[in-house]
Design an enzyme around this catalytic site. Structure first.
Site, short mmCIF file in Angstrom:
data_model
loop_
_atom_site.label_atom_id
_atom_site.label_comp_id
_atom_site.label_asym_id
_atom_site.label_seq_id
_atom_site.Cartn_x
_atom_site.Cartn_y
_atom_site.Cartn_z
N ARG A 184 0.86 -1.18 0.00
CA ARG A 184 0.00 0.00 0.00
C ARG A 184 0.90 1.24 0.00
O ARG A 184 2.02 1.19 0.51
CB ARG A 184 -0.90 0.03 1.23
CG ARG A 184 -1.82 -1.19 1.36
CD ARG A 184 -2.58 -1.15 2.68
NE ARG A 184 -3.46 -2.31 2.83
CZ ARG A 184 -3.12 -3.46 3.42
NH1 ARG A 184 -1.88 -3.60 3.93
NH2 ARG A 184 -3.97 -4.46 3.52
N LYS B 252 -1.67 -2.88 8.15
CA LYS B 252 -2.75 -2.41 9.01
C LYS B 252 -2.65 -3.08 10.38
O LYS B 252 -2.33 -4.25 10.48
CB LYS B 252 -4.10 -2.74 8.36
CG LYS B 252 -4.38 -1.92 7.10
CD LYS B 252 -5.74 -2.25 6.53
CE LYS B 252 -6.03 -1.39 5.30
NZ LYS B 252 -7.35 -1.70 4.72
N HIS C 151 -3.79 2.75 -5.44
CA HIS C 151 -3.58 1.30 -5.33
C HIS C 151 -3.37 0.60 -6.67
O HIS C 151 -3.32 -0.63 -6.72
CB HIS C 151 -4.79 0.66 -4.64
CG HIS C 151 -4.68 0.64 -3.14
ND1 HIS C 151 -3.60 1.18 -2.46
CD2 HIS C 151 -5.52 0.15 -2.18
CE1 HIS C 151 -3.78 1.01 -1.16
NE2 HIS C 151 -4.93 0.39 -0.96
N ARG D 182 -0.54 -1.84 -6.82
CA ARG D 182 -0.83 -2.96 -5.92
C ARG D 182 -1.79 -3.95 -6.61
O ARG D 182 -1.56 -5.16 -6.57
CB ARG D 182 -1.46 -2.41 -4.62
CG ARG D 182 -1.89 -3.47 -3.60
CD ARG D 182 -2.35 -2.76 -2.33
NE ARG D 182 -3.05 -3.62 -1.39
CZ ARG D 182 -2.46 -4.39 -0.49
NH1 ARG D 182 -1.14 -4.45 -0.44
NH2 ARG D 182 -3.17 -5.13 0.36
N HIS E 4 -3.36 -9.43 3.36
CA HIS E 4 -4.79 -9.59 3.58
C HIS E 4 -5.04 -10.59 4.70
O HIS E 4 -4.49 -11.69 4.67
CB HIS E 4 -5.48 -10.10 2.31
CG HIS E 4 -5.60 -9.08 1.23
ND1 HIS E 4 -5.79 -9.40 -0.10
CD2 HIS E 4 -5.55 -7.72 1.28
CE1 HIS E 4 -5.85 -8.30 -0.82
NE2 HIS E 4 -5.70 -7.27 -0.01
N TYR F 229 -9.09 -10.70 -7.19
CA TYR F 229 -8.12 -10.63 -8.30
C TYR F 229 -8.26 -11.83 -9.24
O TYR F 229 -7.89 -11.75 -10.40
CB TYR F 229 -6.70 -10.53 -7.75
CG TYR F 229 -6.47 -9.26 -6.96
CD1 TYR F 229 -6.47 -8.02 -7.59
CD2 TYR F 229 -6.29 -9.29 -5.58
CE1 TYR F 229 -6.29 -6.85 -6.86
CE2 TYR F 229 -6.12 -8.13 -4.85
CZ TYR F 229 -6.13 -6.92 -5.50
OH TYR F 229 -5.95 -5.75 -4.79
#
Length: 295
Positions: A146, A170, A241, A244, A267, A276
């Site tokens: 990110r 995160k 993004h 990414r 993730h 994806y």
């Protein structure tokens, strides 16, 4: 009925301190609902049944309103009826247990491998700024980080000898992501020949610096990537993004394991990564449609 809506808006303003935009949104949604009810000869809030709300949502659907708009209208109606229940205007809430329409997940925009190559070749590597920009873009595409993770990197987080970076995602979760040969070369070039030109304070540990010698901001990076995207005519396809998304899609297109891509992206839930796979299927279908004589 309109007076009750105005009392609700006043309540949201005074008691909950909502912004003007949010208040306007509530008012617009509820006035639309009120008009629909009035046309259906419903003149009291106590007359409203669950079926009336369902018919209103179908009315919005028939008018071509987006699922997100219908969901927002339902949320406004629910909040309003909770207010009416609280004020004892009604005895039962007709909006209870009504389901919001499912919203289609919008597939992320990705660049083709050729577009990525073109974008990454834009920085002028004869300049100190170009070396920095090249290293940033190569690092983003090589790792799928990110932008917030990229700009938070310190020099100590990069191991060019062994070819990996330590990324803080995160919730401060750390993950190790491998680096490719070109990204390593670009980083070494930037660290050895360019970073010192930006650094004003010897104690500064940020990997990527701006012209003031401080950590590059998200806004600063966004201006940089938009500038290069505009030069090659893909400005409308670029978001923070984009690289990414392109990283993940290109890996999966070339046979990478979904779990490995999940880990590299950071993730927590594999269902987030699975979007994806939809992109790769869509691209295969597009290729087939264009190439097959009987498609």
């Amino acid at each position: 009925m309109k007076k009750t809506i105005q009392e609700f808006i006043y309540y949201l303003n005074v008691e909950r301190g909502l912004s003007d935009n949010t208040l306007n949104s509530y008012q617009r949604d509820l006035y639309s609902f009120f008009t629909f009810l009035h046309d259906s000869e419903i003149f009291e809030w106590t007359q409203v049944k669950r079926t009336h709300i369902m018919k209103f949502l179908m009315y919005l659907y028939d008018k071509g309103r987006a699922p997100s708009t219908i969901t927002r209208n339902l949320a406004s109606i629910r909040s309003f009826f909770q207010f009416l229940l609280q004020e004892r205007v009604i005895r039962e809430d007709p909006s209870t247990d009504l389901e919001s329409p499912k919203q289609e997940k919008k597939l992320p925009e990705v660049l083709s491998p050729d577009e990525v190559d073109n974008l990454l070749d834009q920085p002028d590597q004869t300049t100190f700024q170009g070396k920095r920009d090249k290293a940033m873009l190569e690092l983003l595409y090589a790792t799928g980080m990110r932008v917030s993770e990229l700009i938070s990197l310190n020099v100590e987080h990069v191991d060019t000898r062994n070819g990996y970076i330590l990324c803080k995602g995160k919730g401060e979760k750390e993950r190790i992501v491998p680096l490719g040969k070109i990204a390593i070369e670009s980083l070494i070039d930037y660290l050895s020949k360019s970073r010192a030109r930006f650094r004003k304070n010897l104690s500064e540990q940020a990997l990527f610096l701006n012209h003031h010698g401080r950590r590059l901001s998200r806004q600063g990076f966004w201006k940089i990537i938009k500038k290069y995207a505009e030069k090659i005519g893909i400005k409308n396809k670029i978001t923070p993004h984009t690289l990414r998304h392109s990283f993940a899609t290109h890996l999966l297109e070339n046979g990478a394991d979904l779990r490995a891509v999940q880990e590299m992206l950071g993730h927590s839930d594999i269902s987030t990564t699975q979007i994806y796979t939809q992109l790769t299927k869509k691209r295969l279908k597009d290729v087939y449609s264009k190439a097959h004589p009987r498609a």
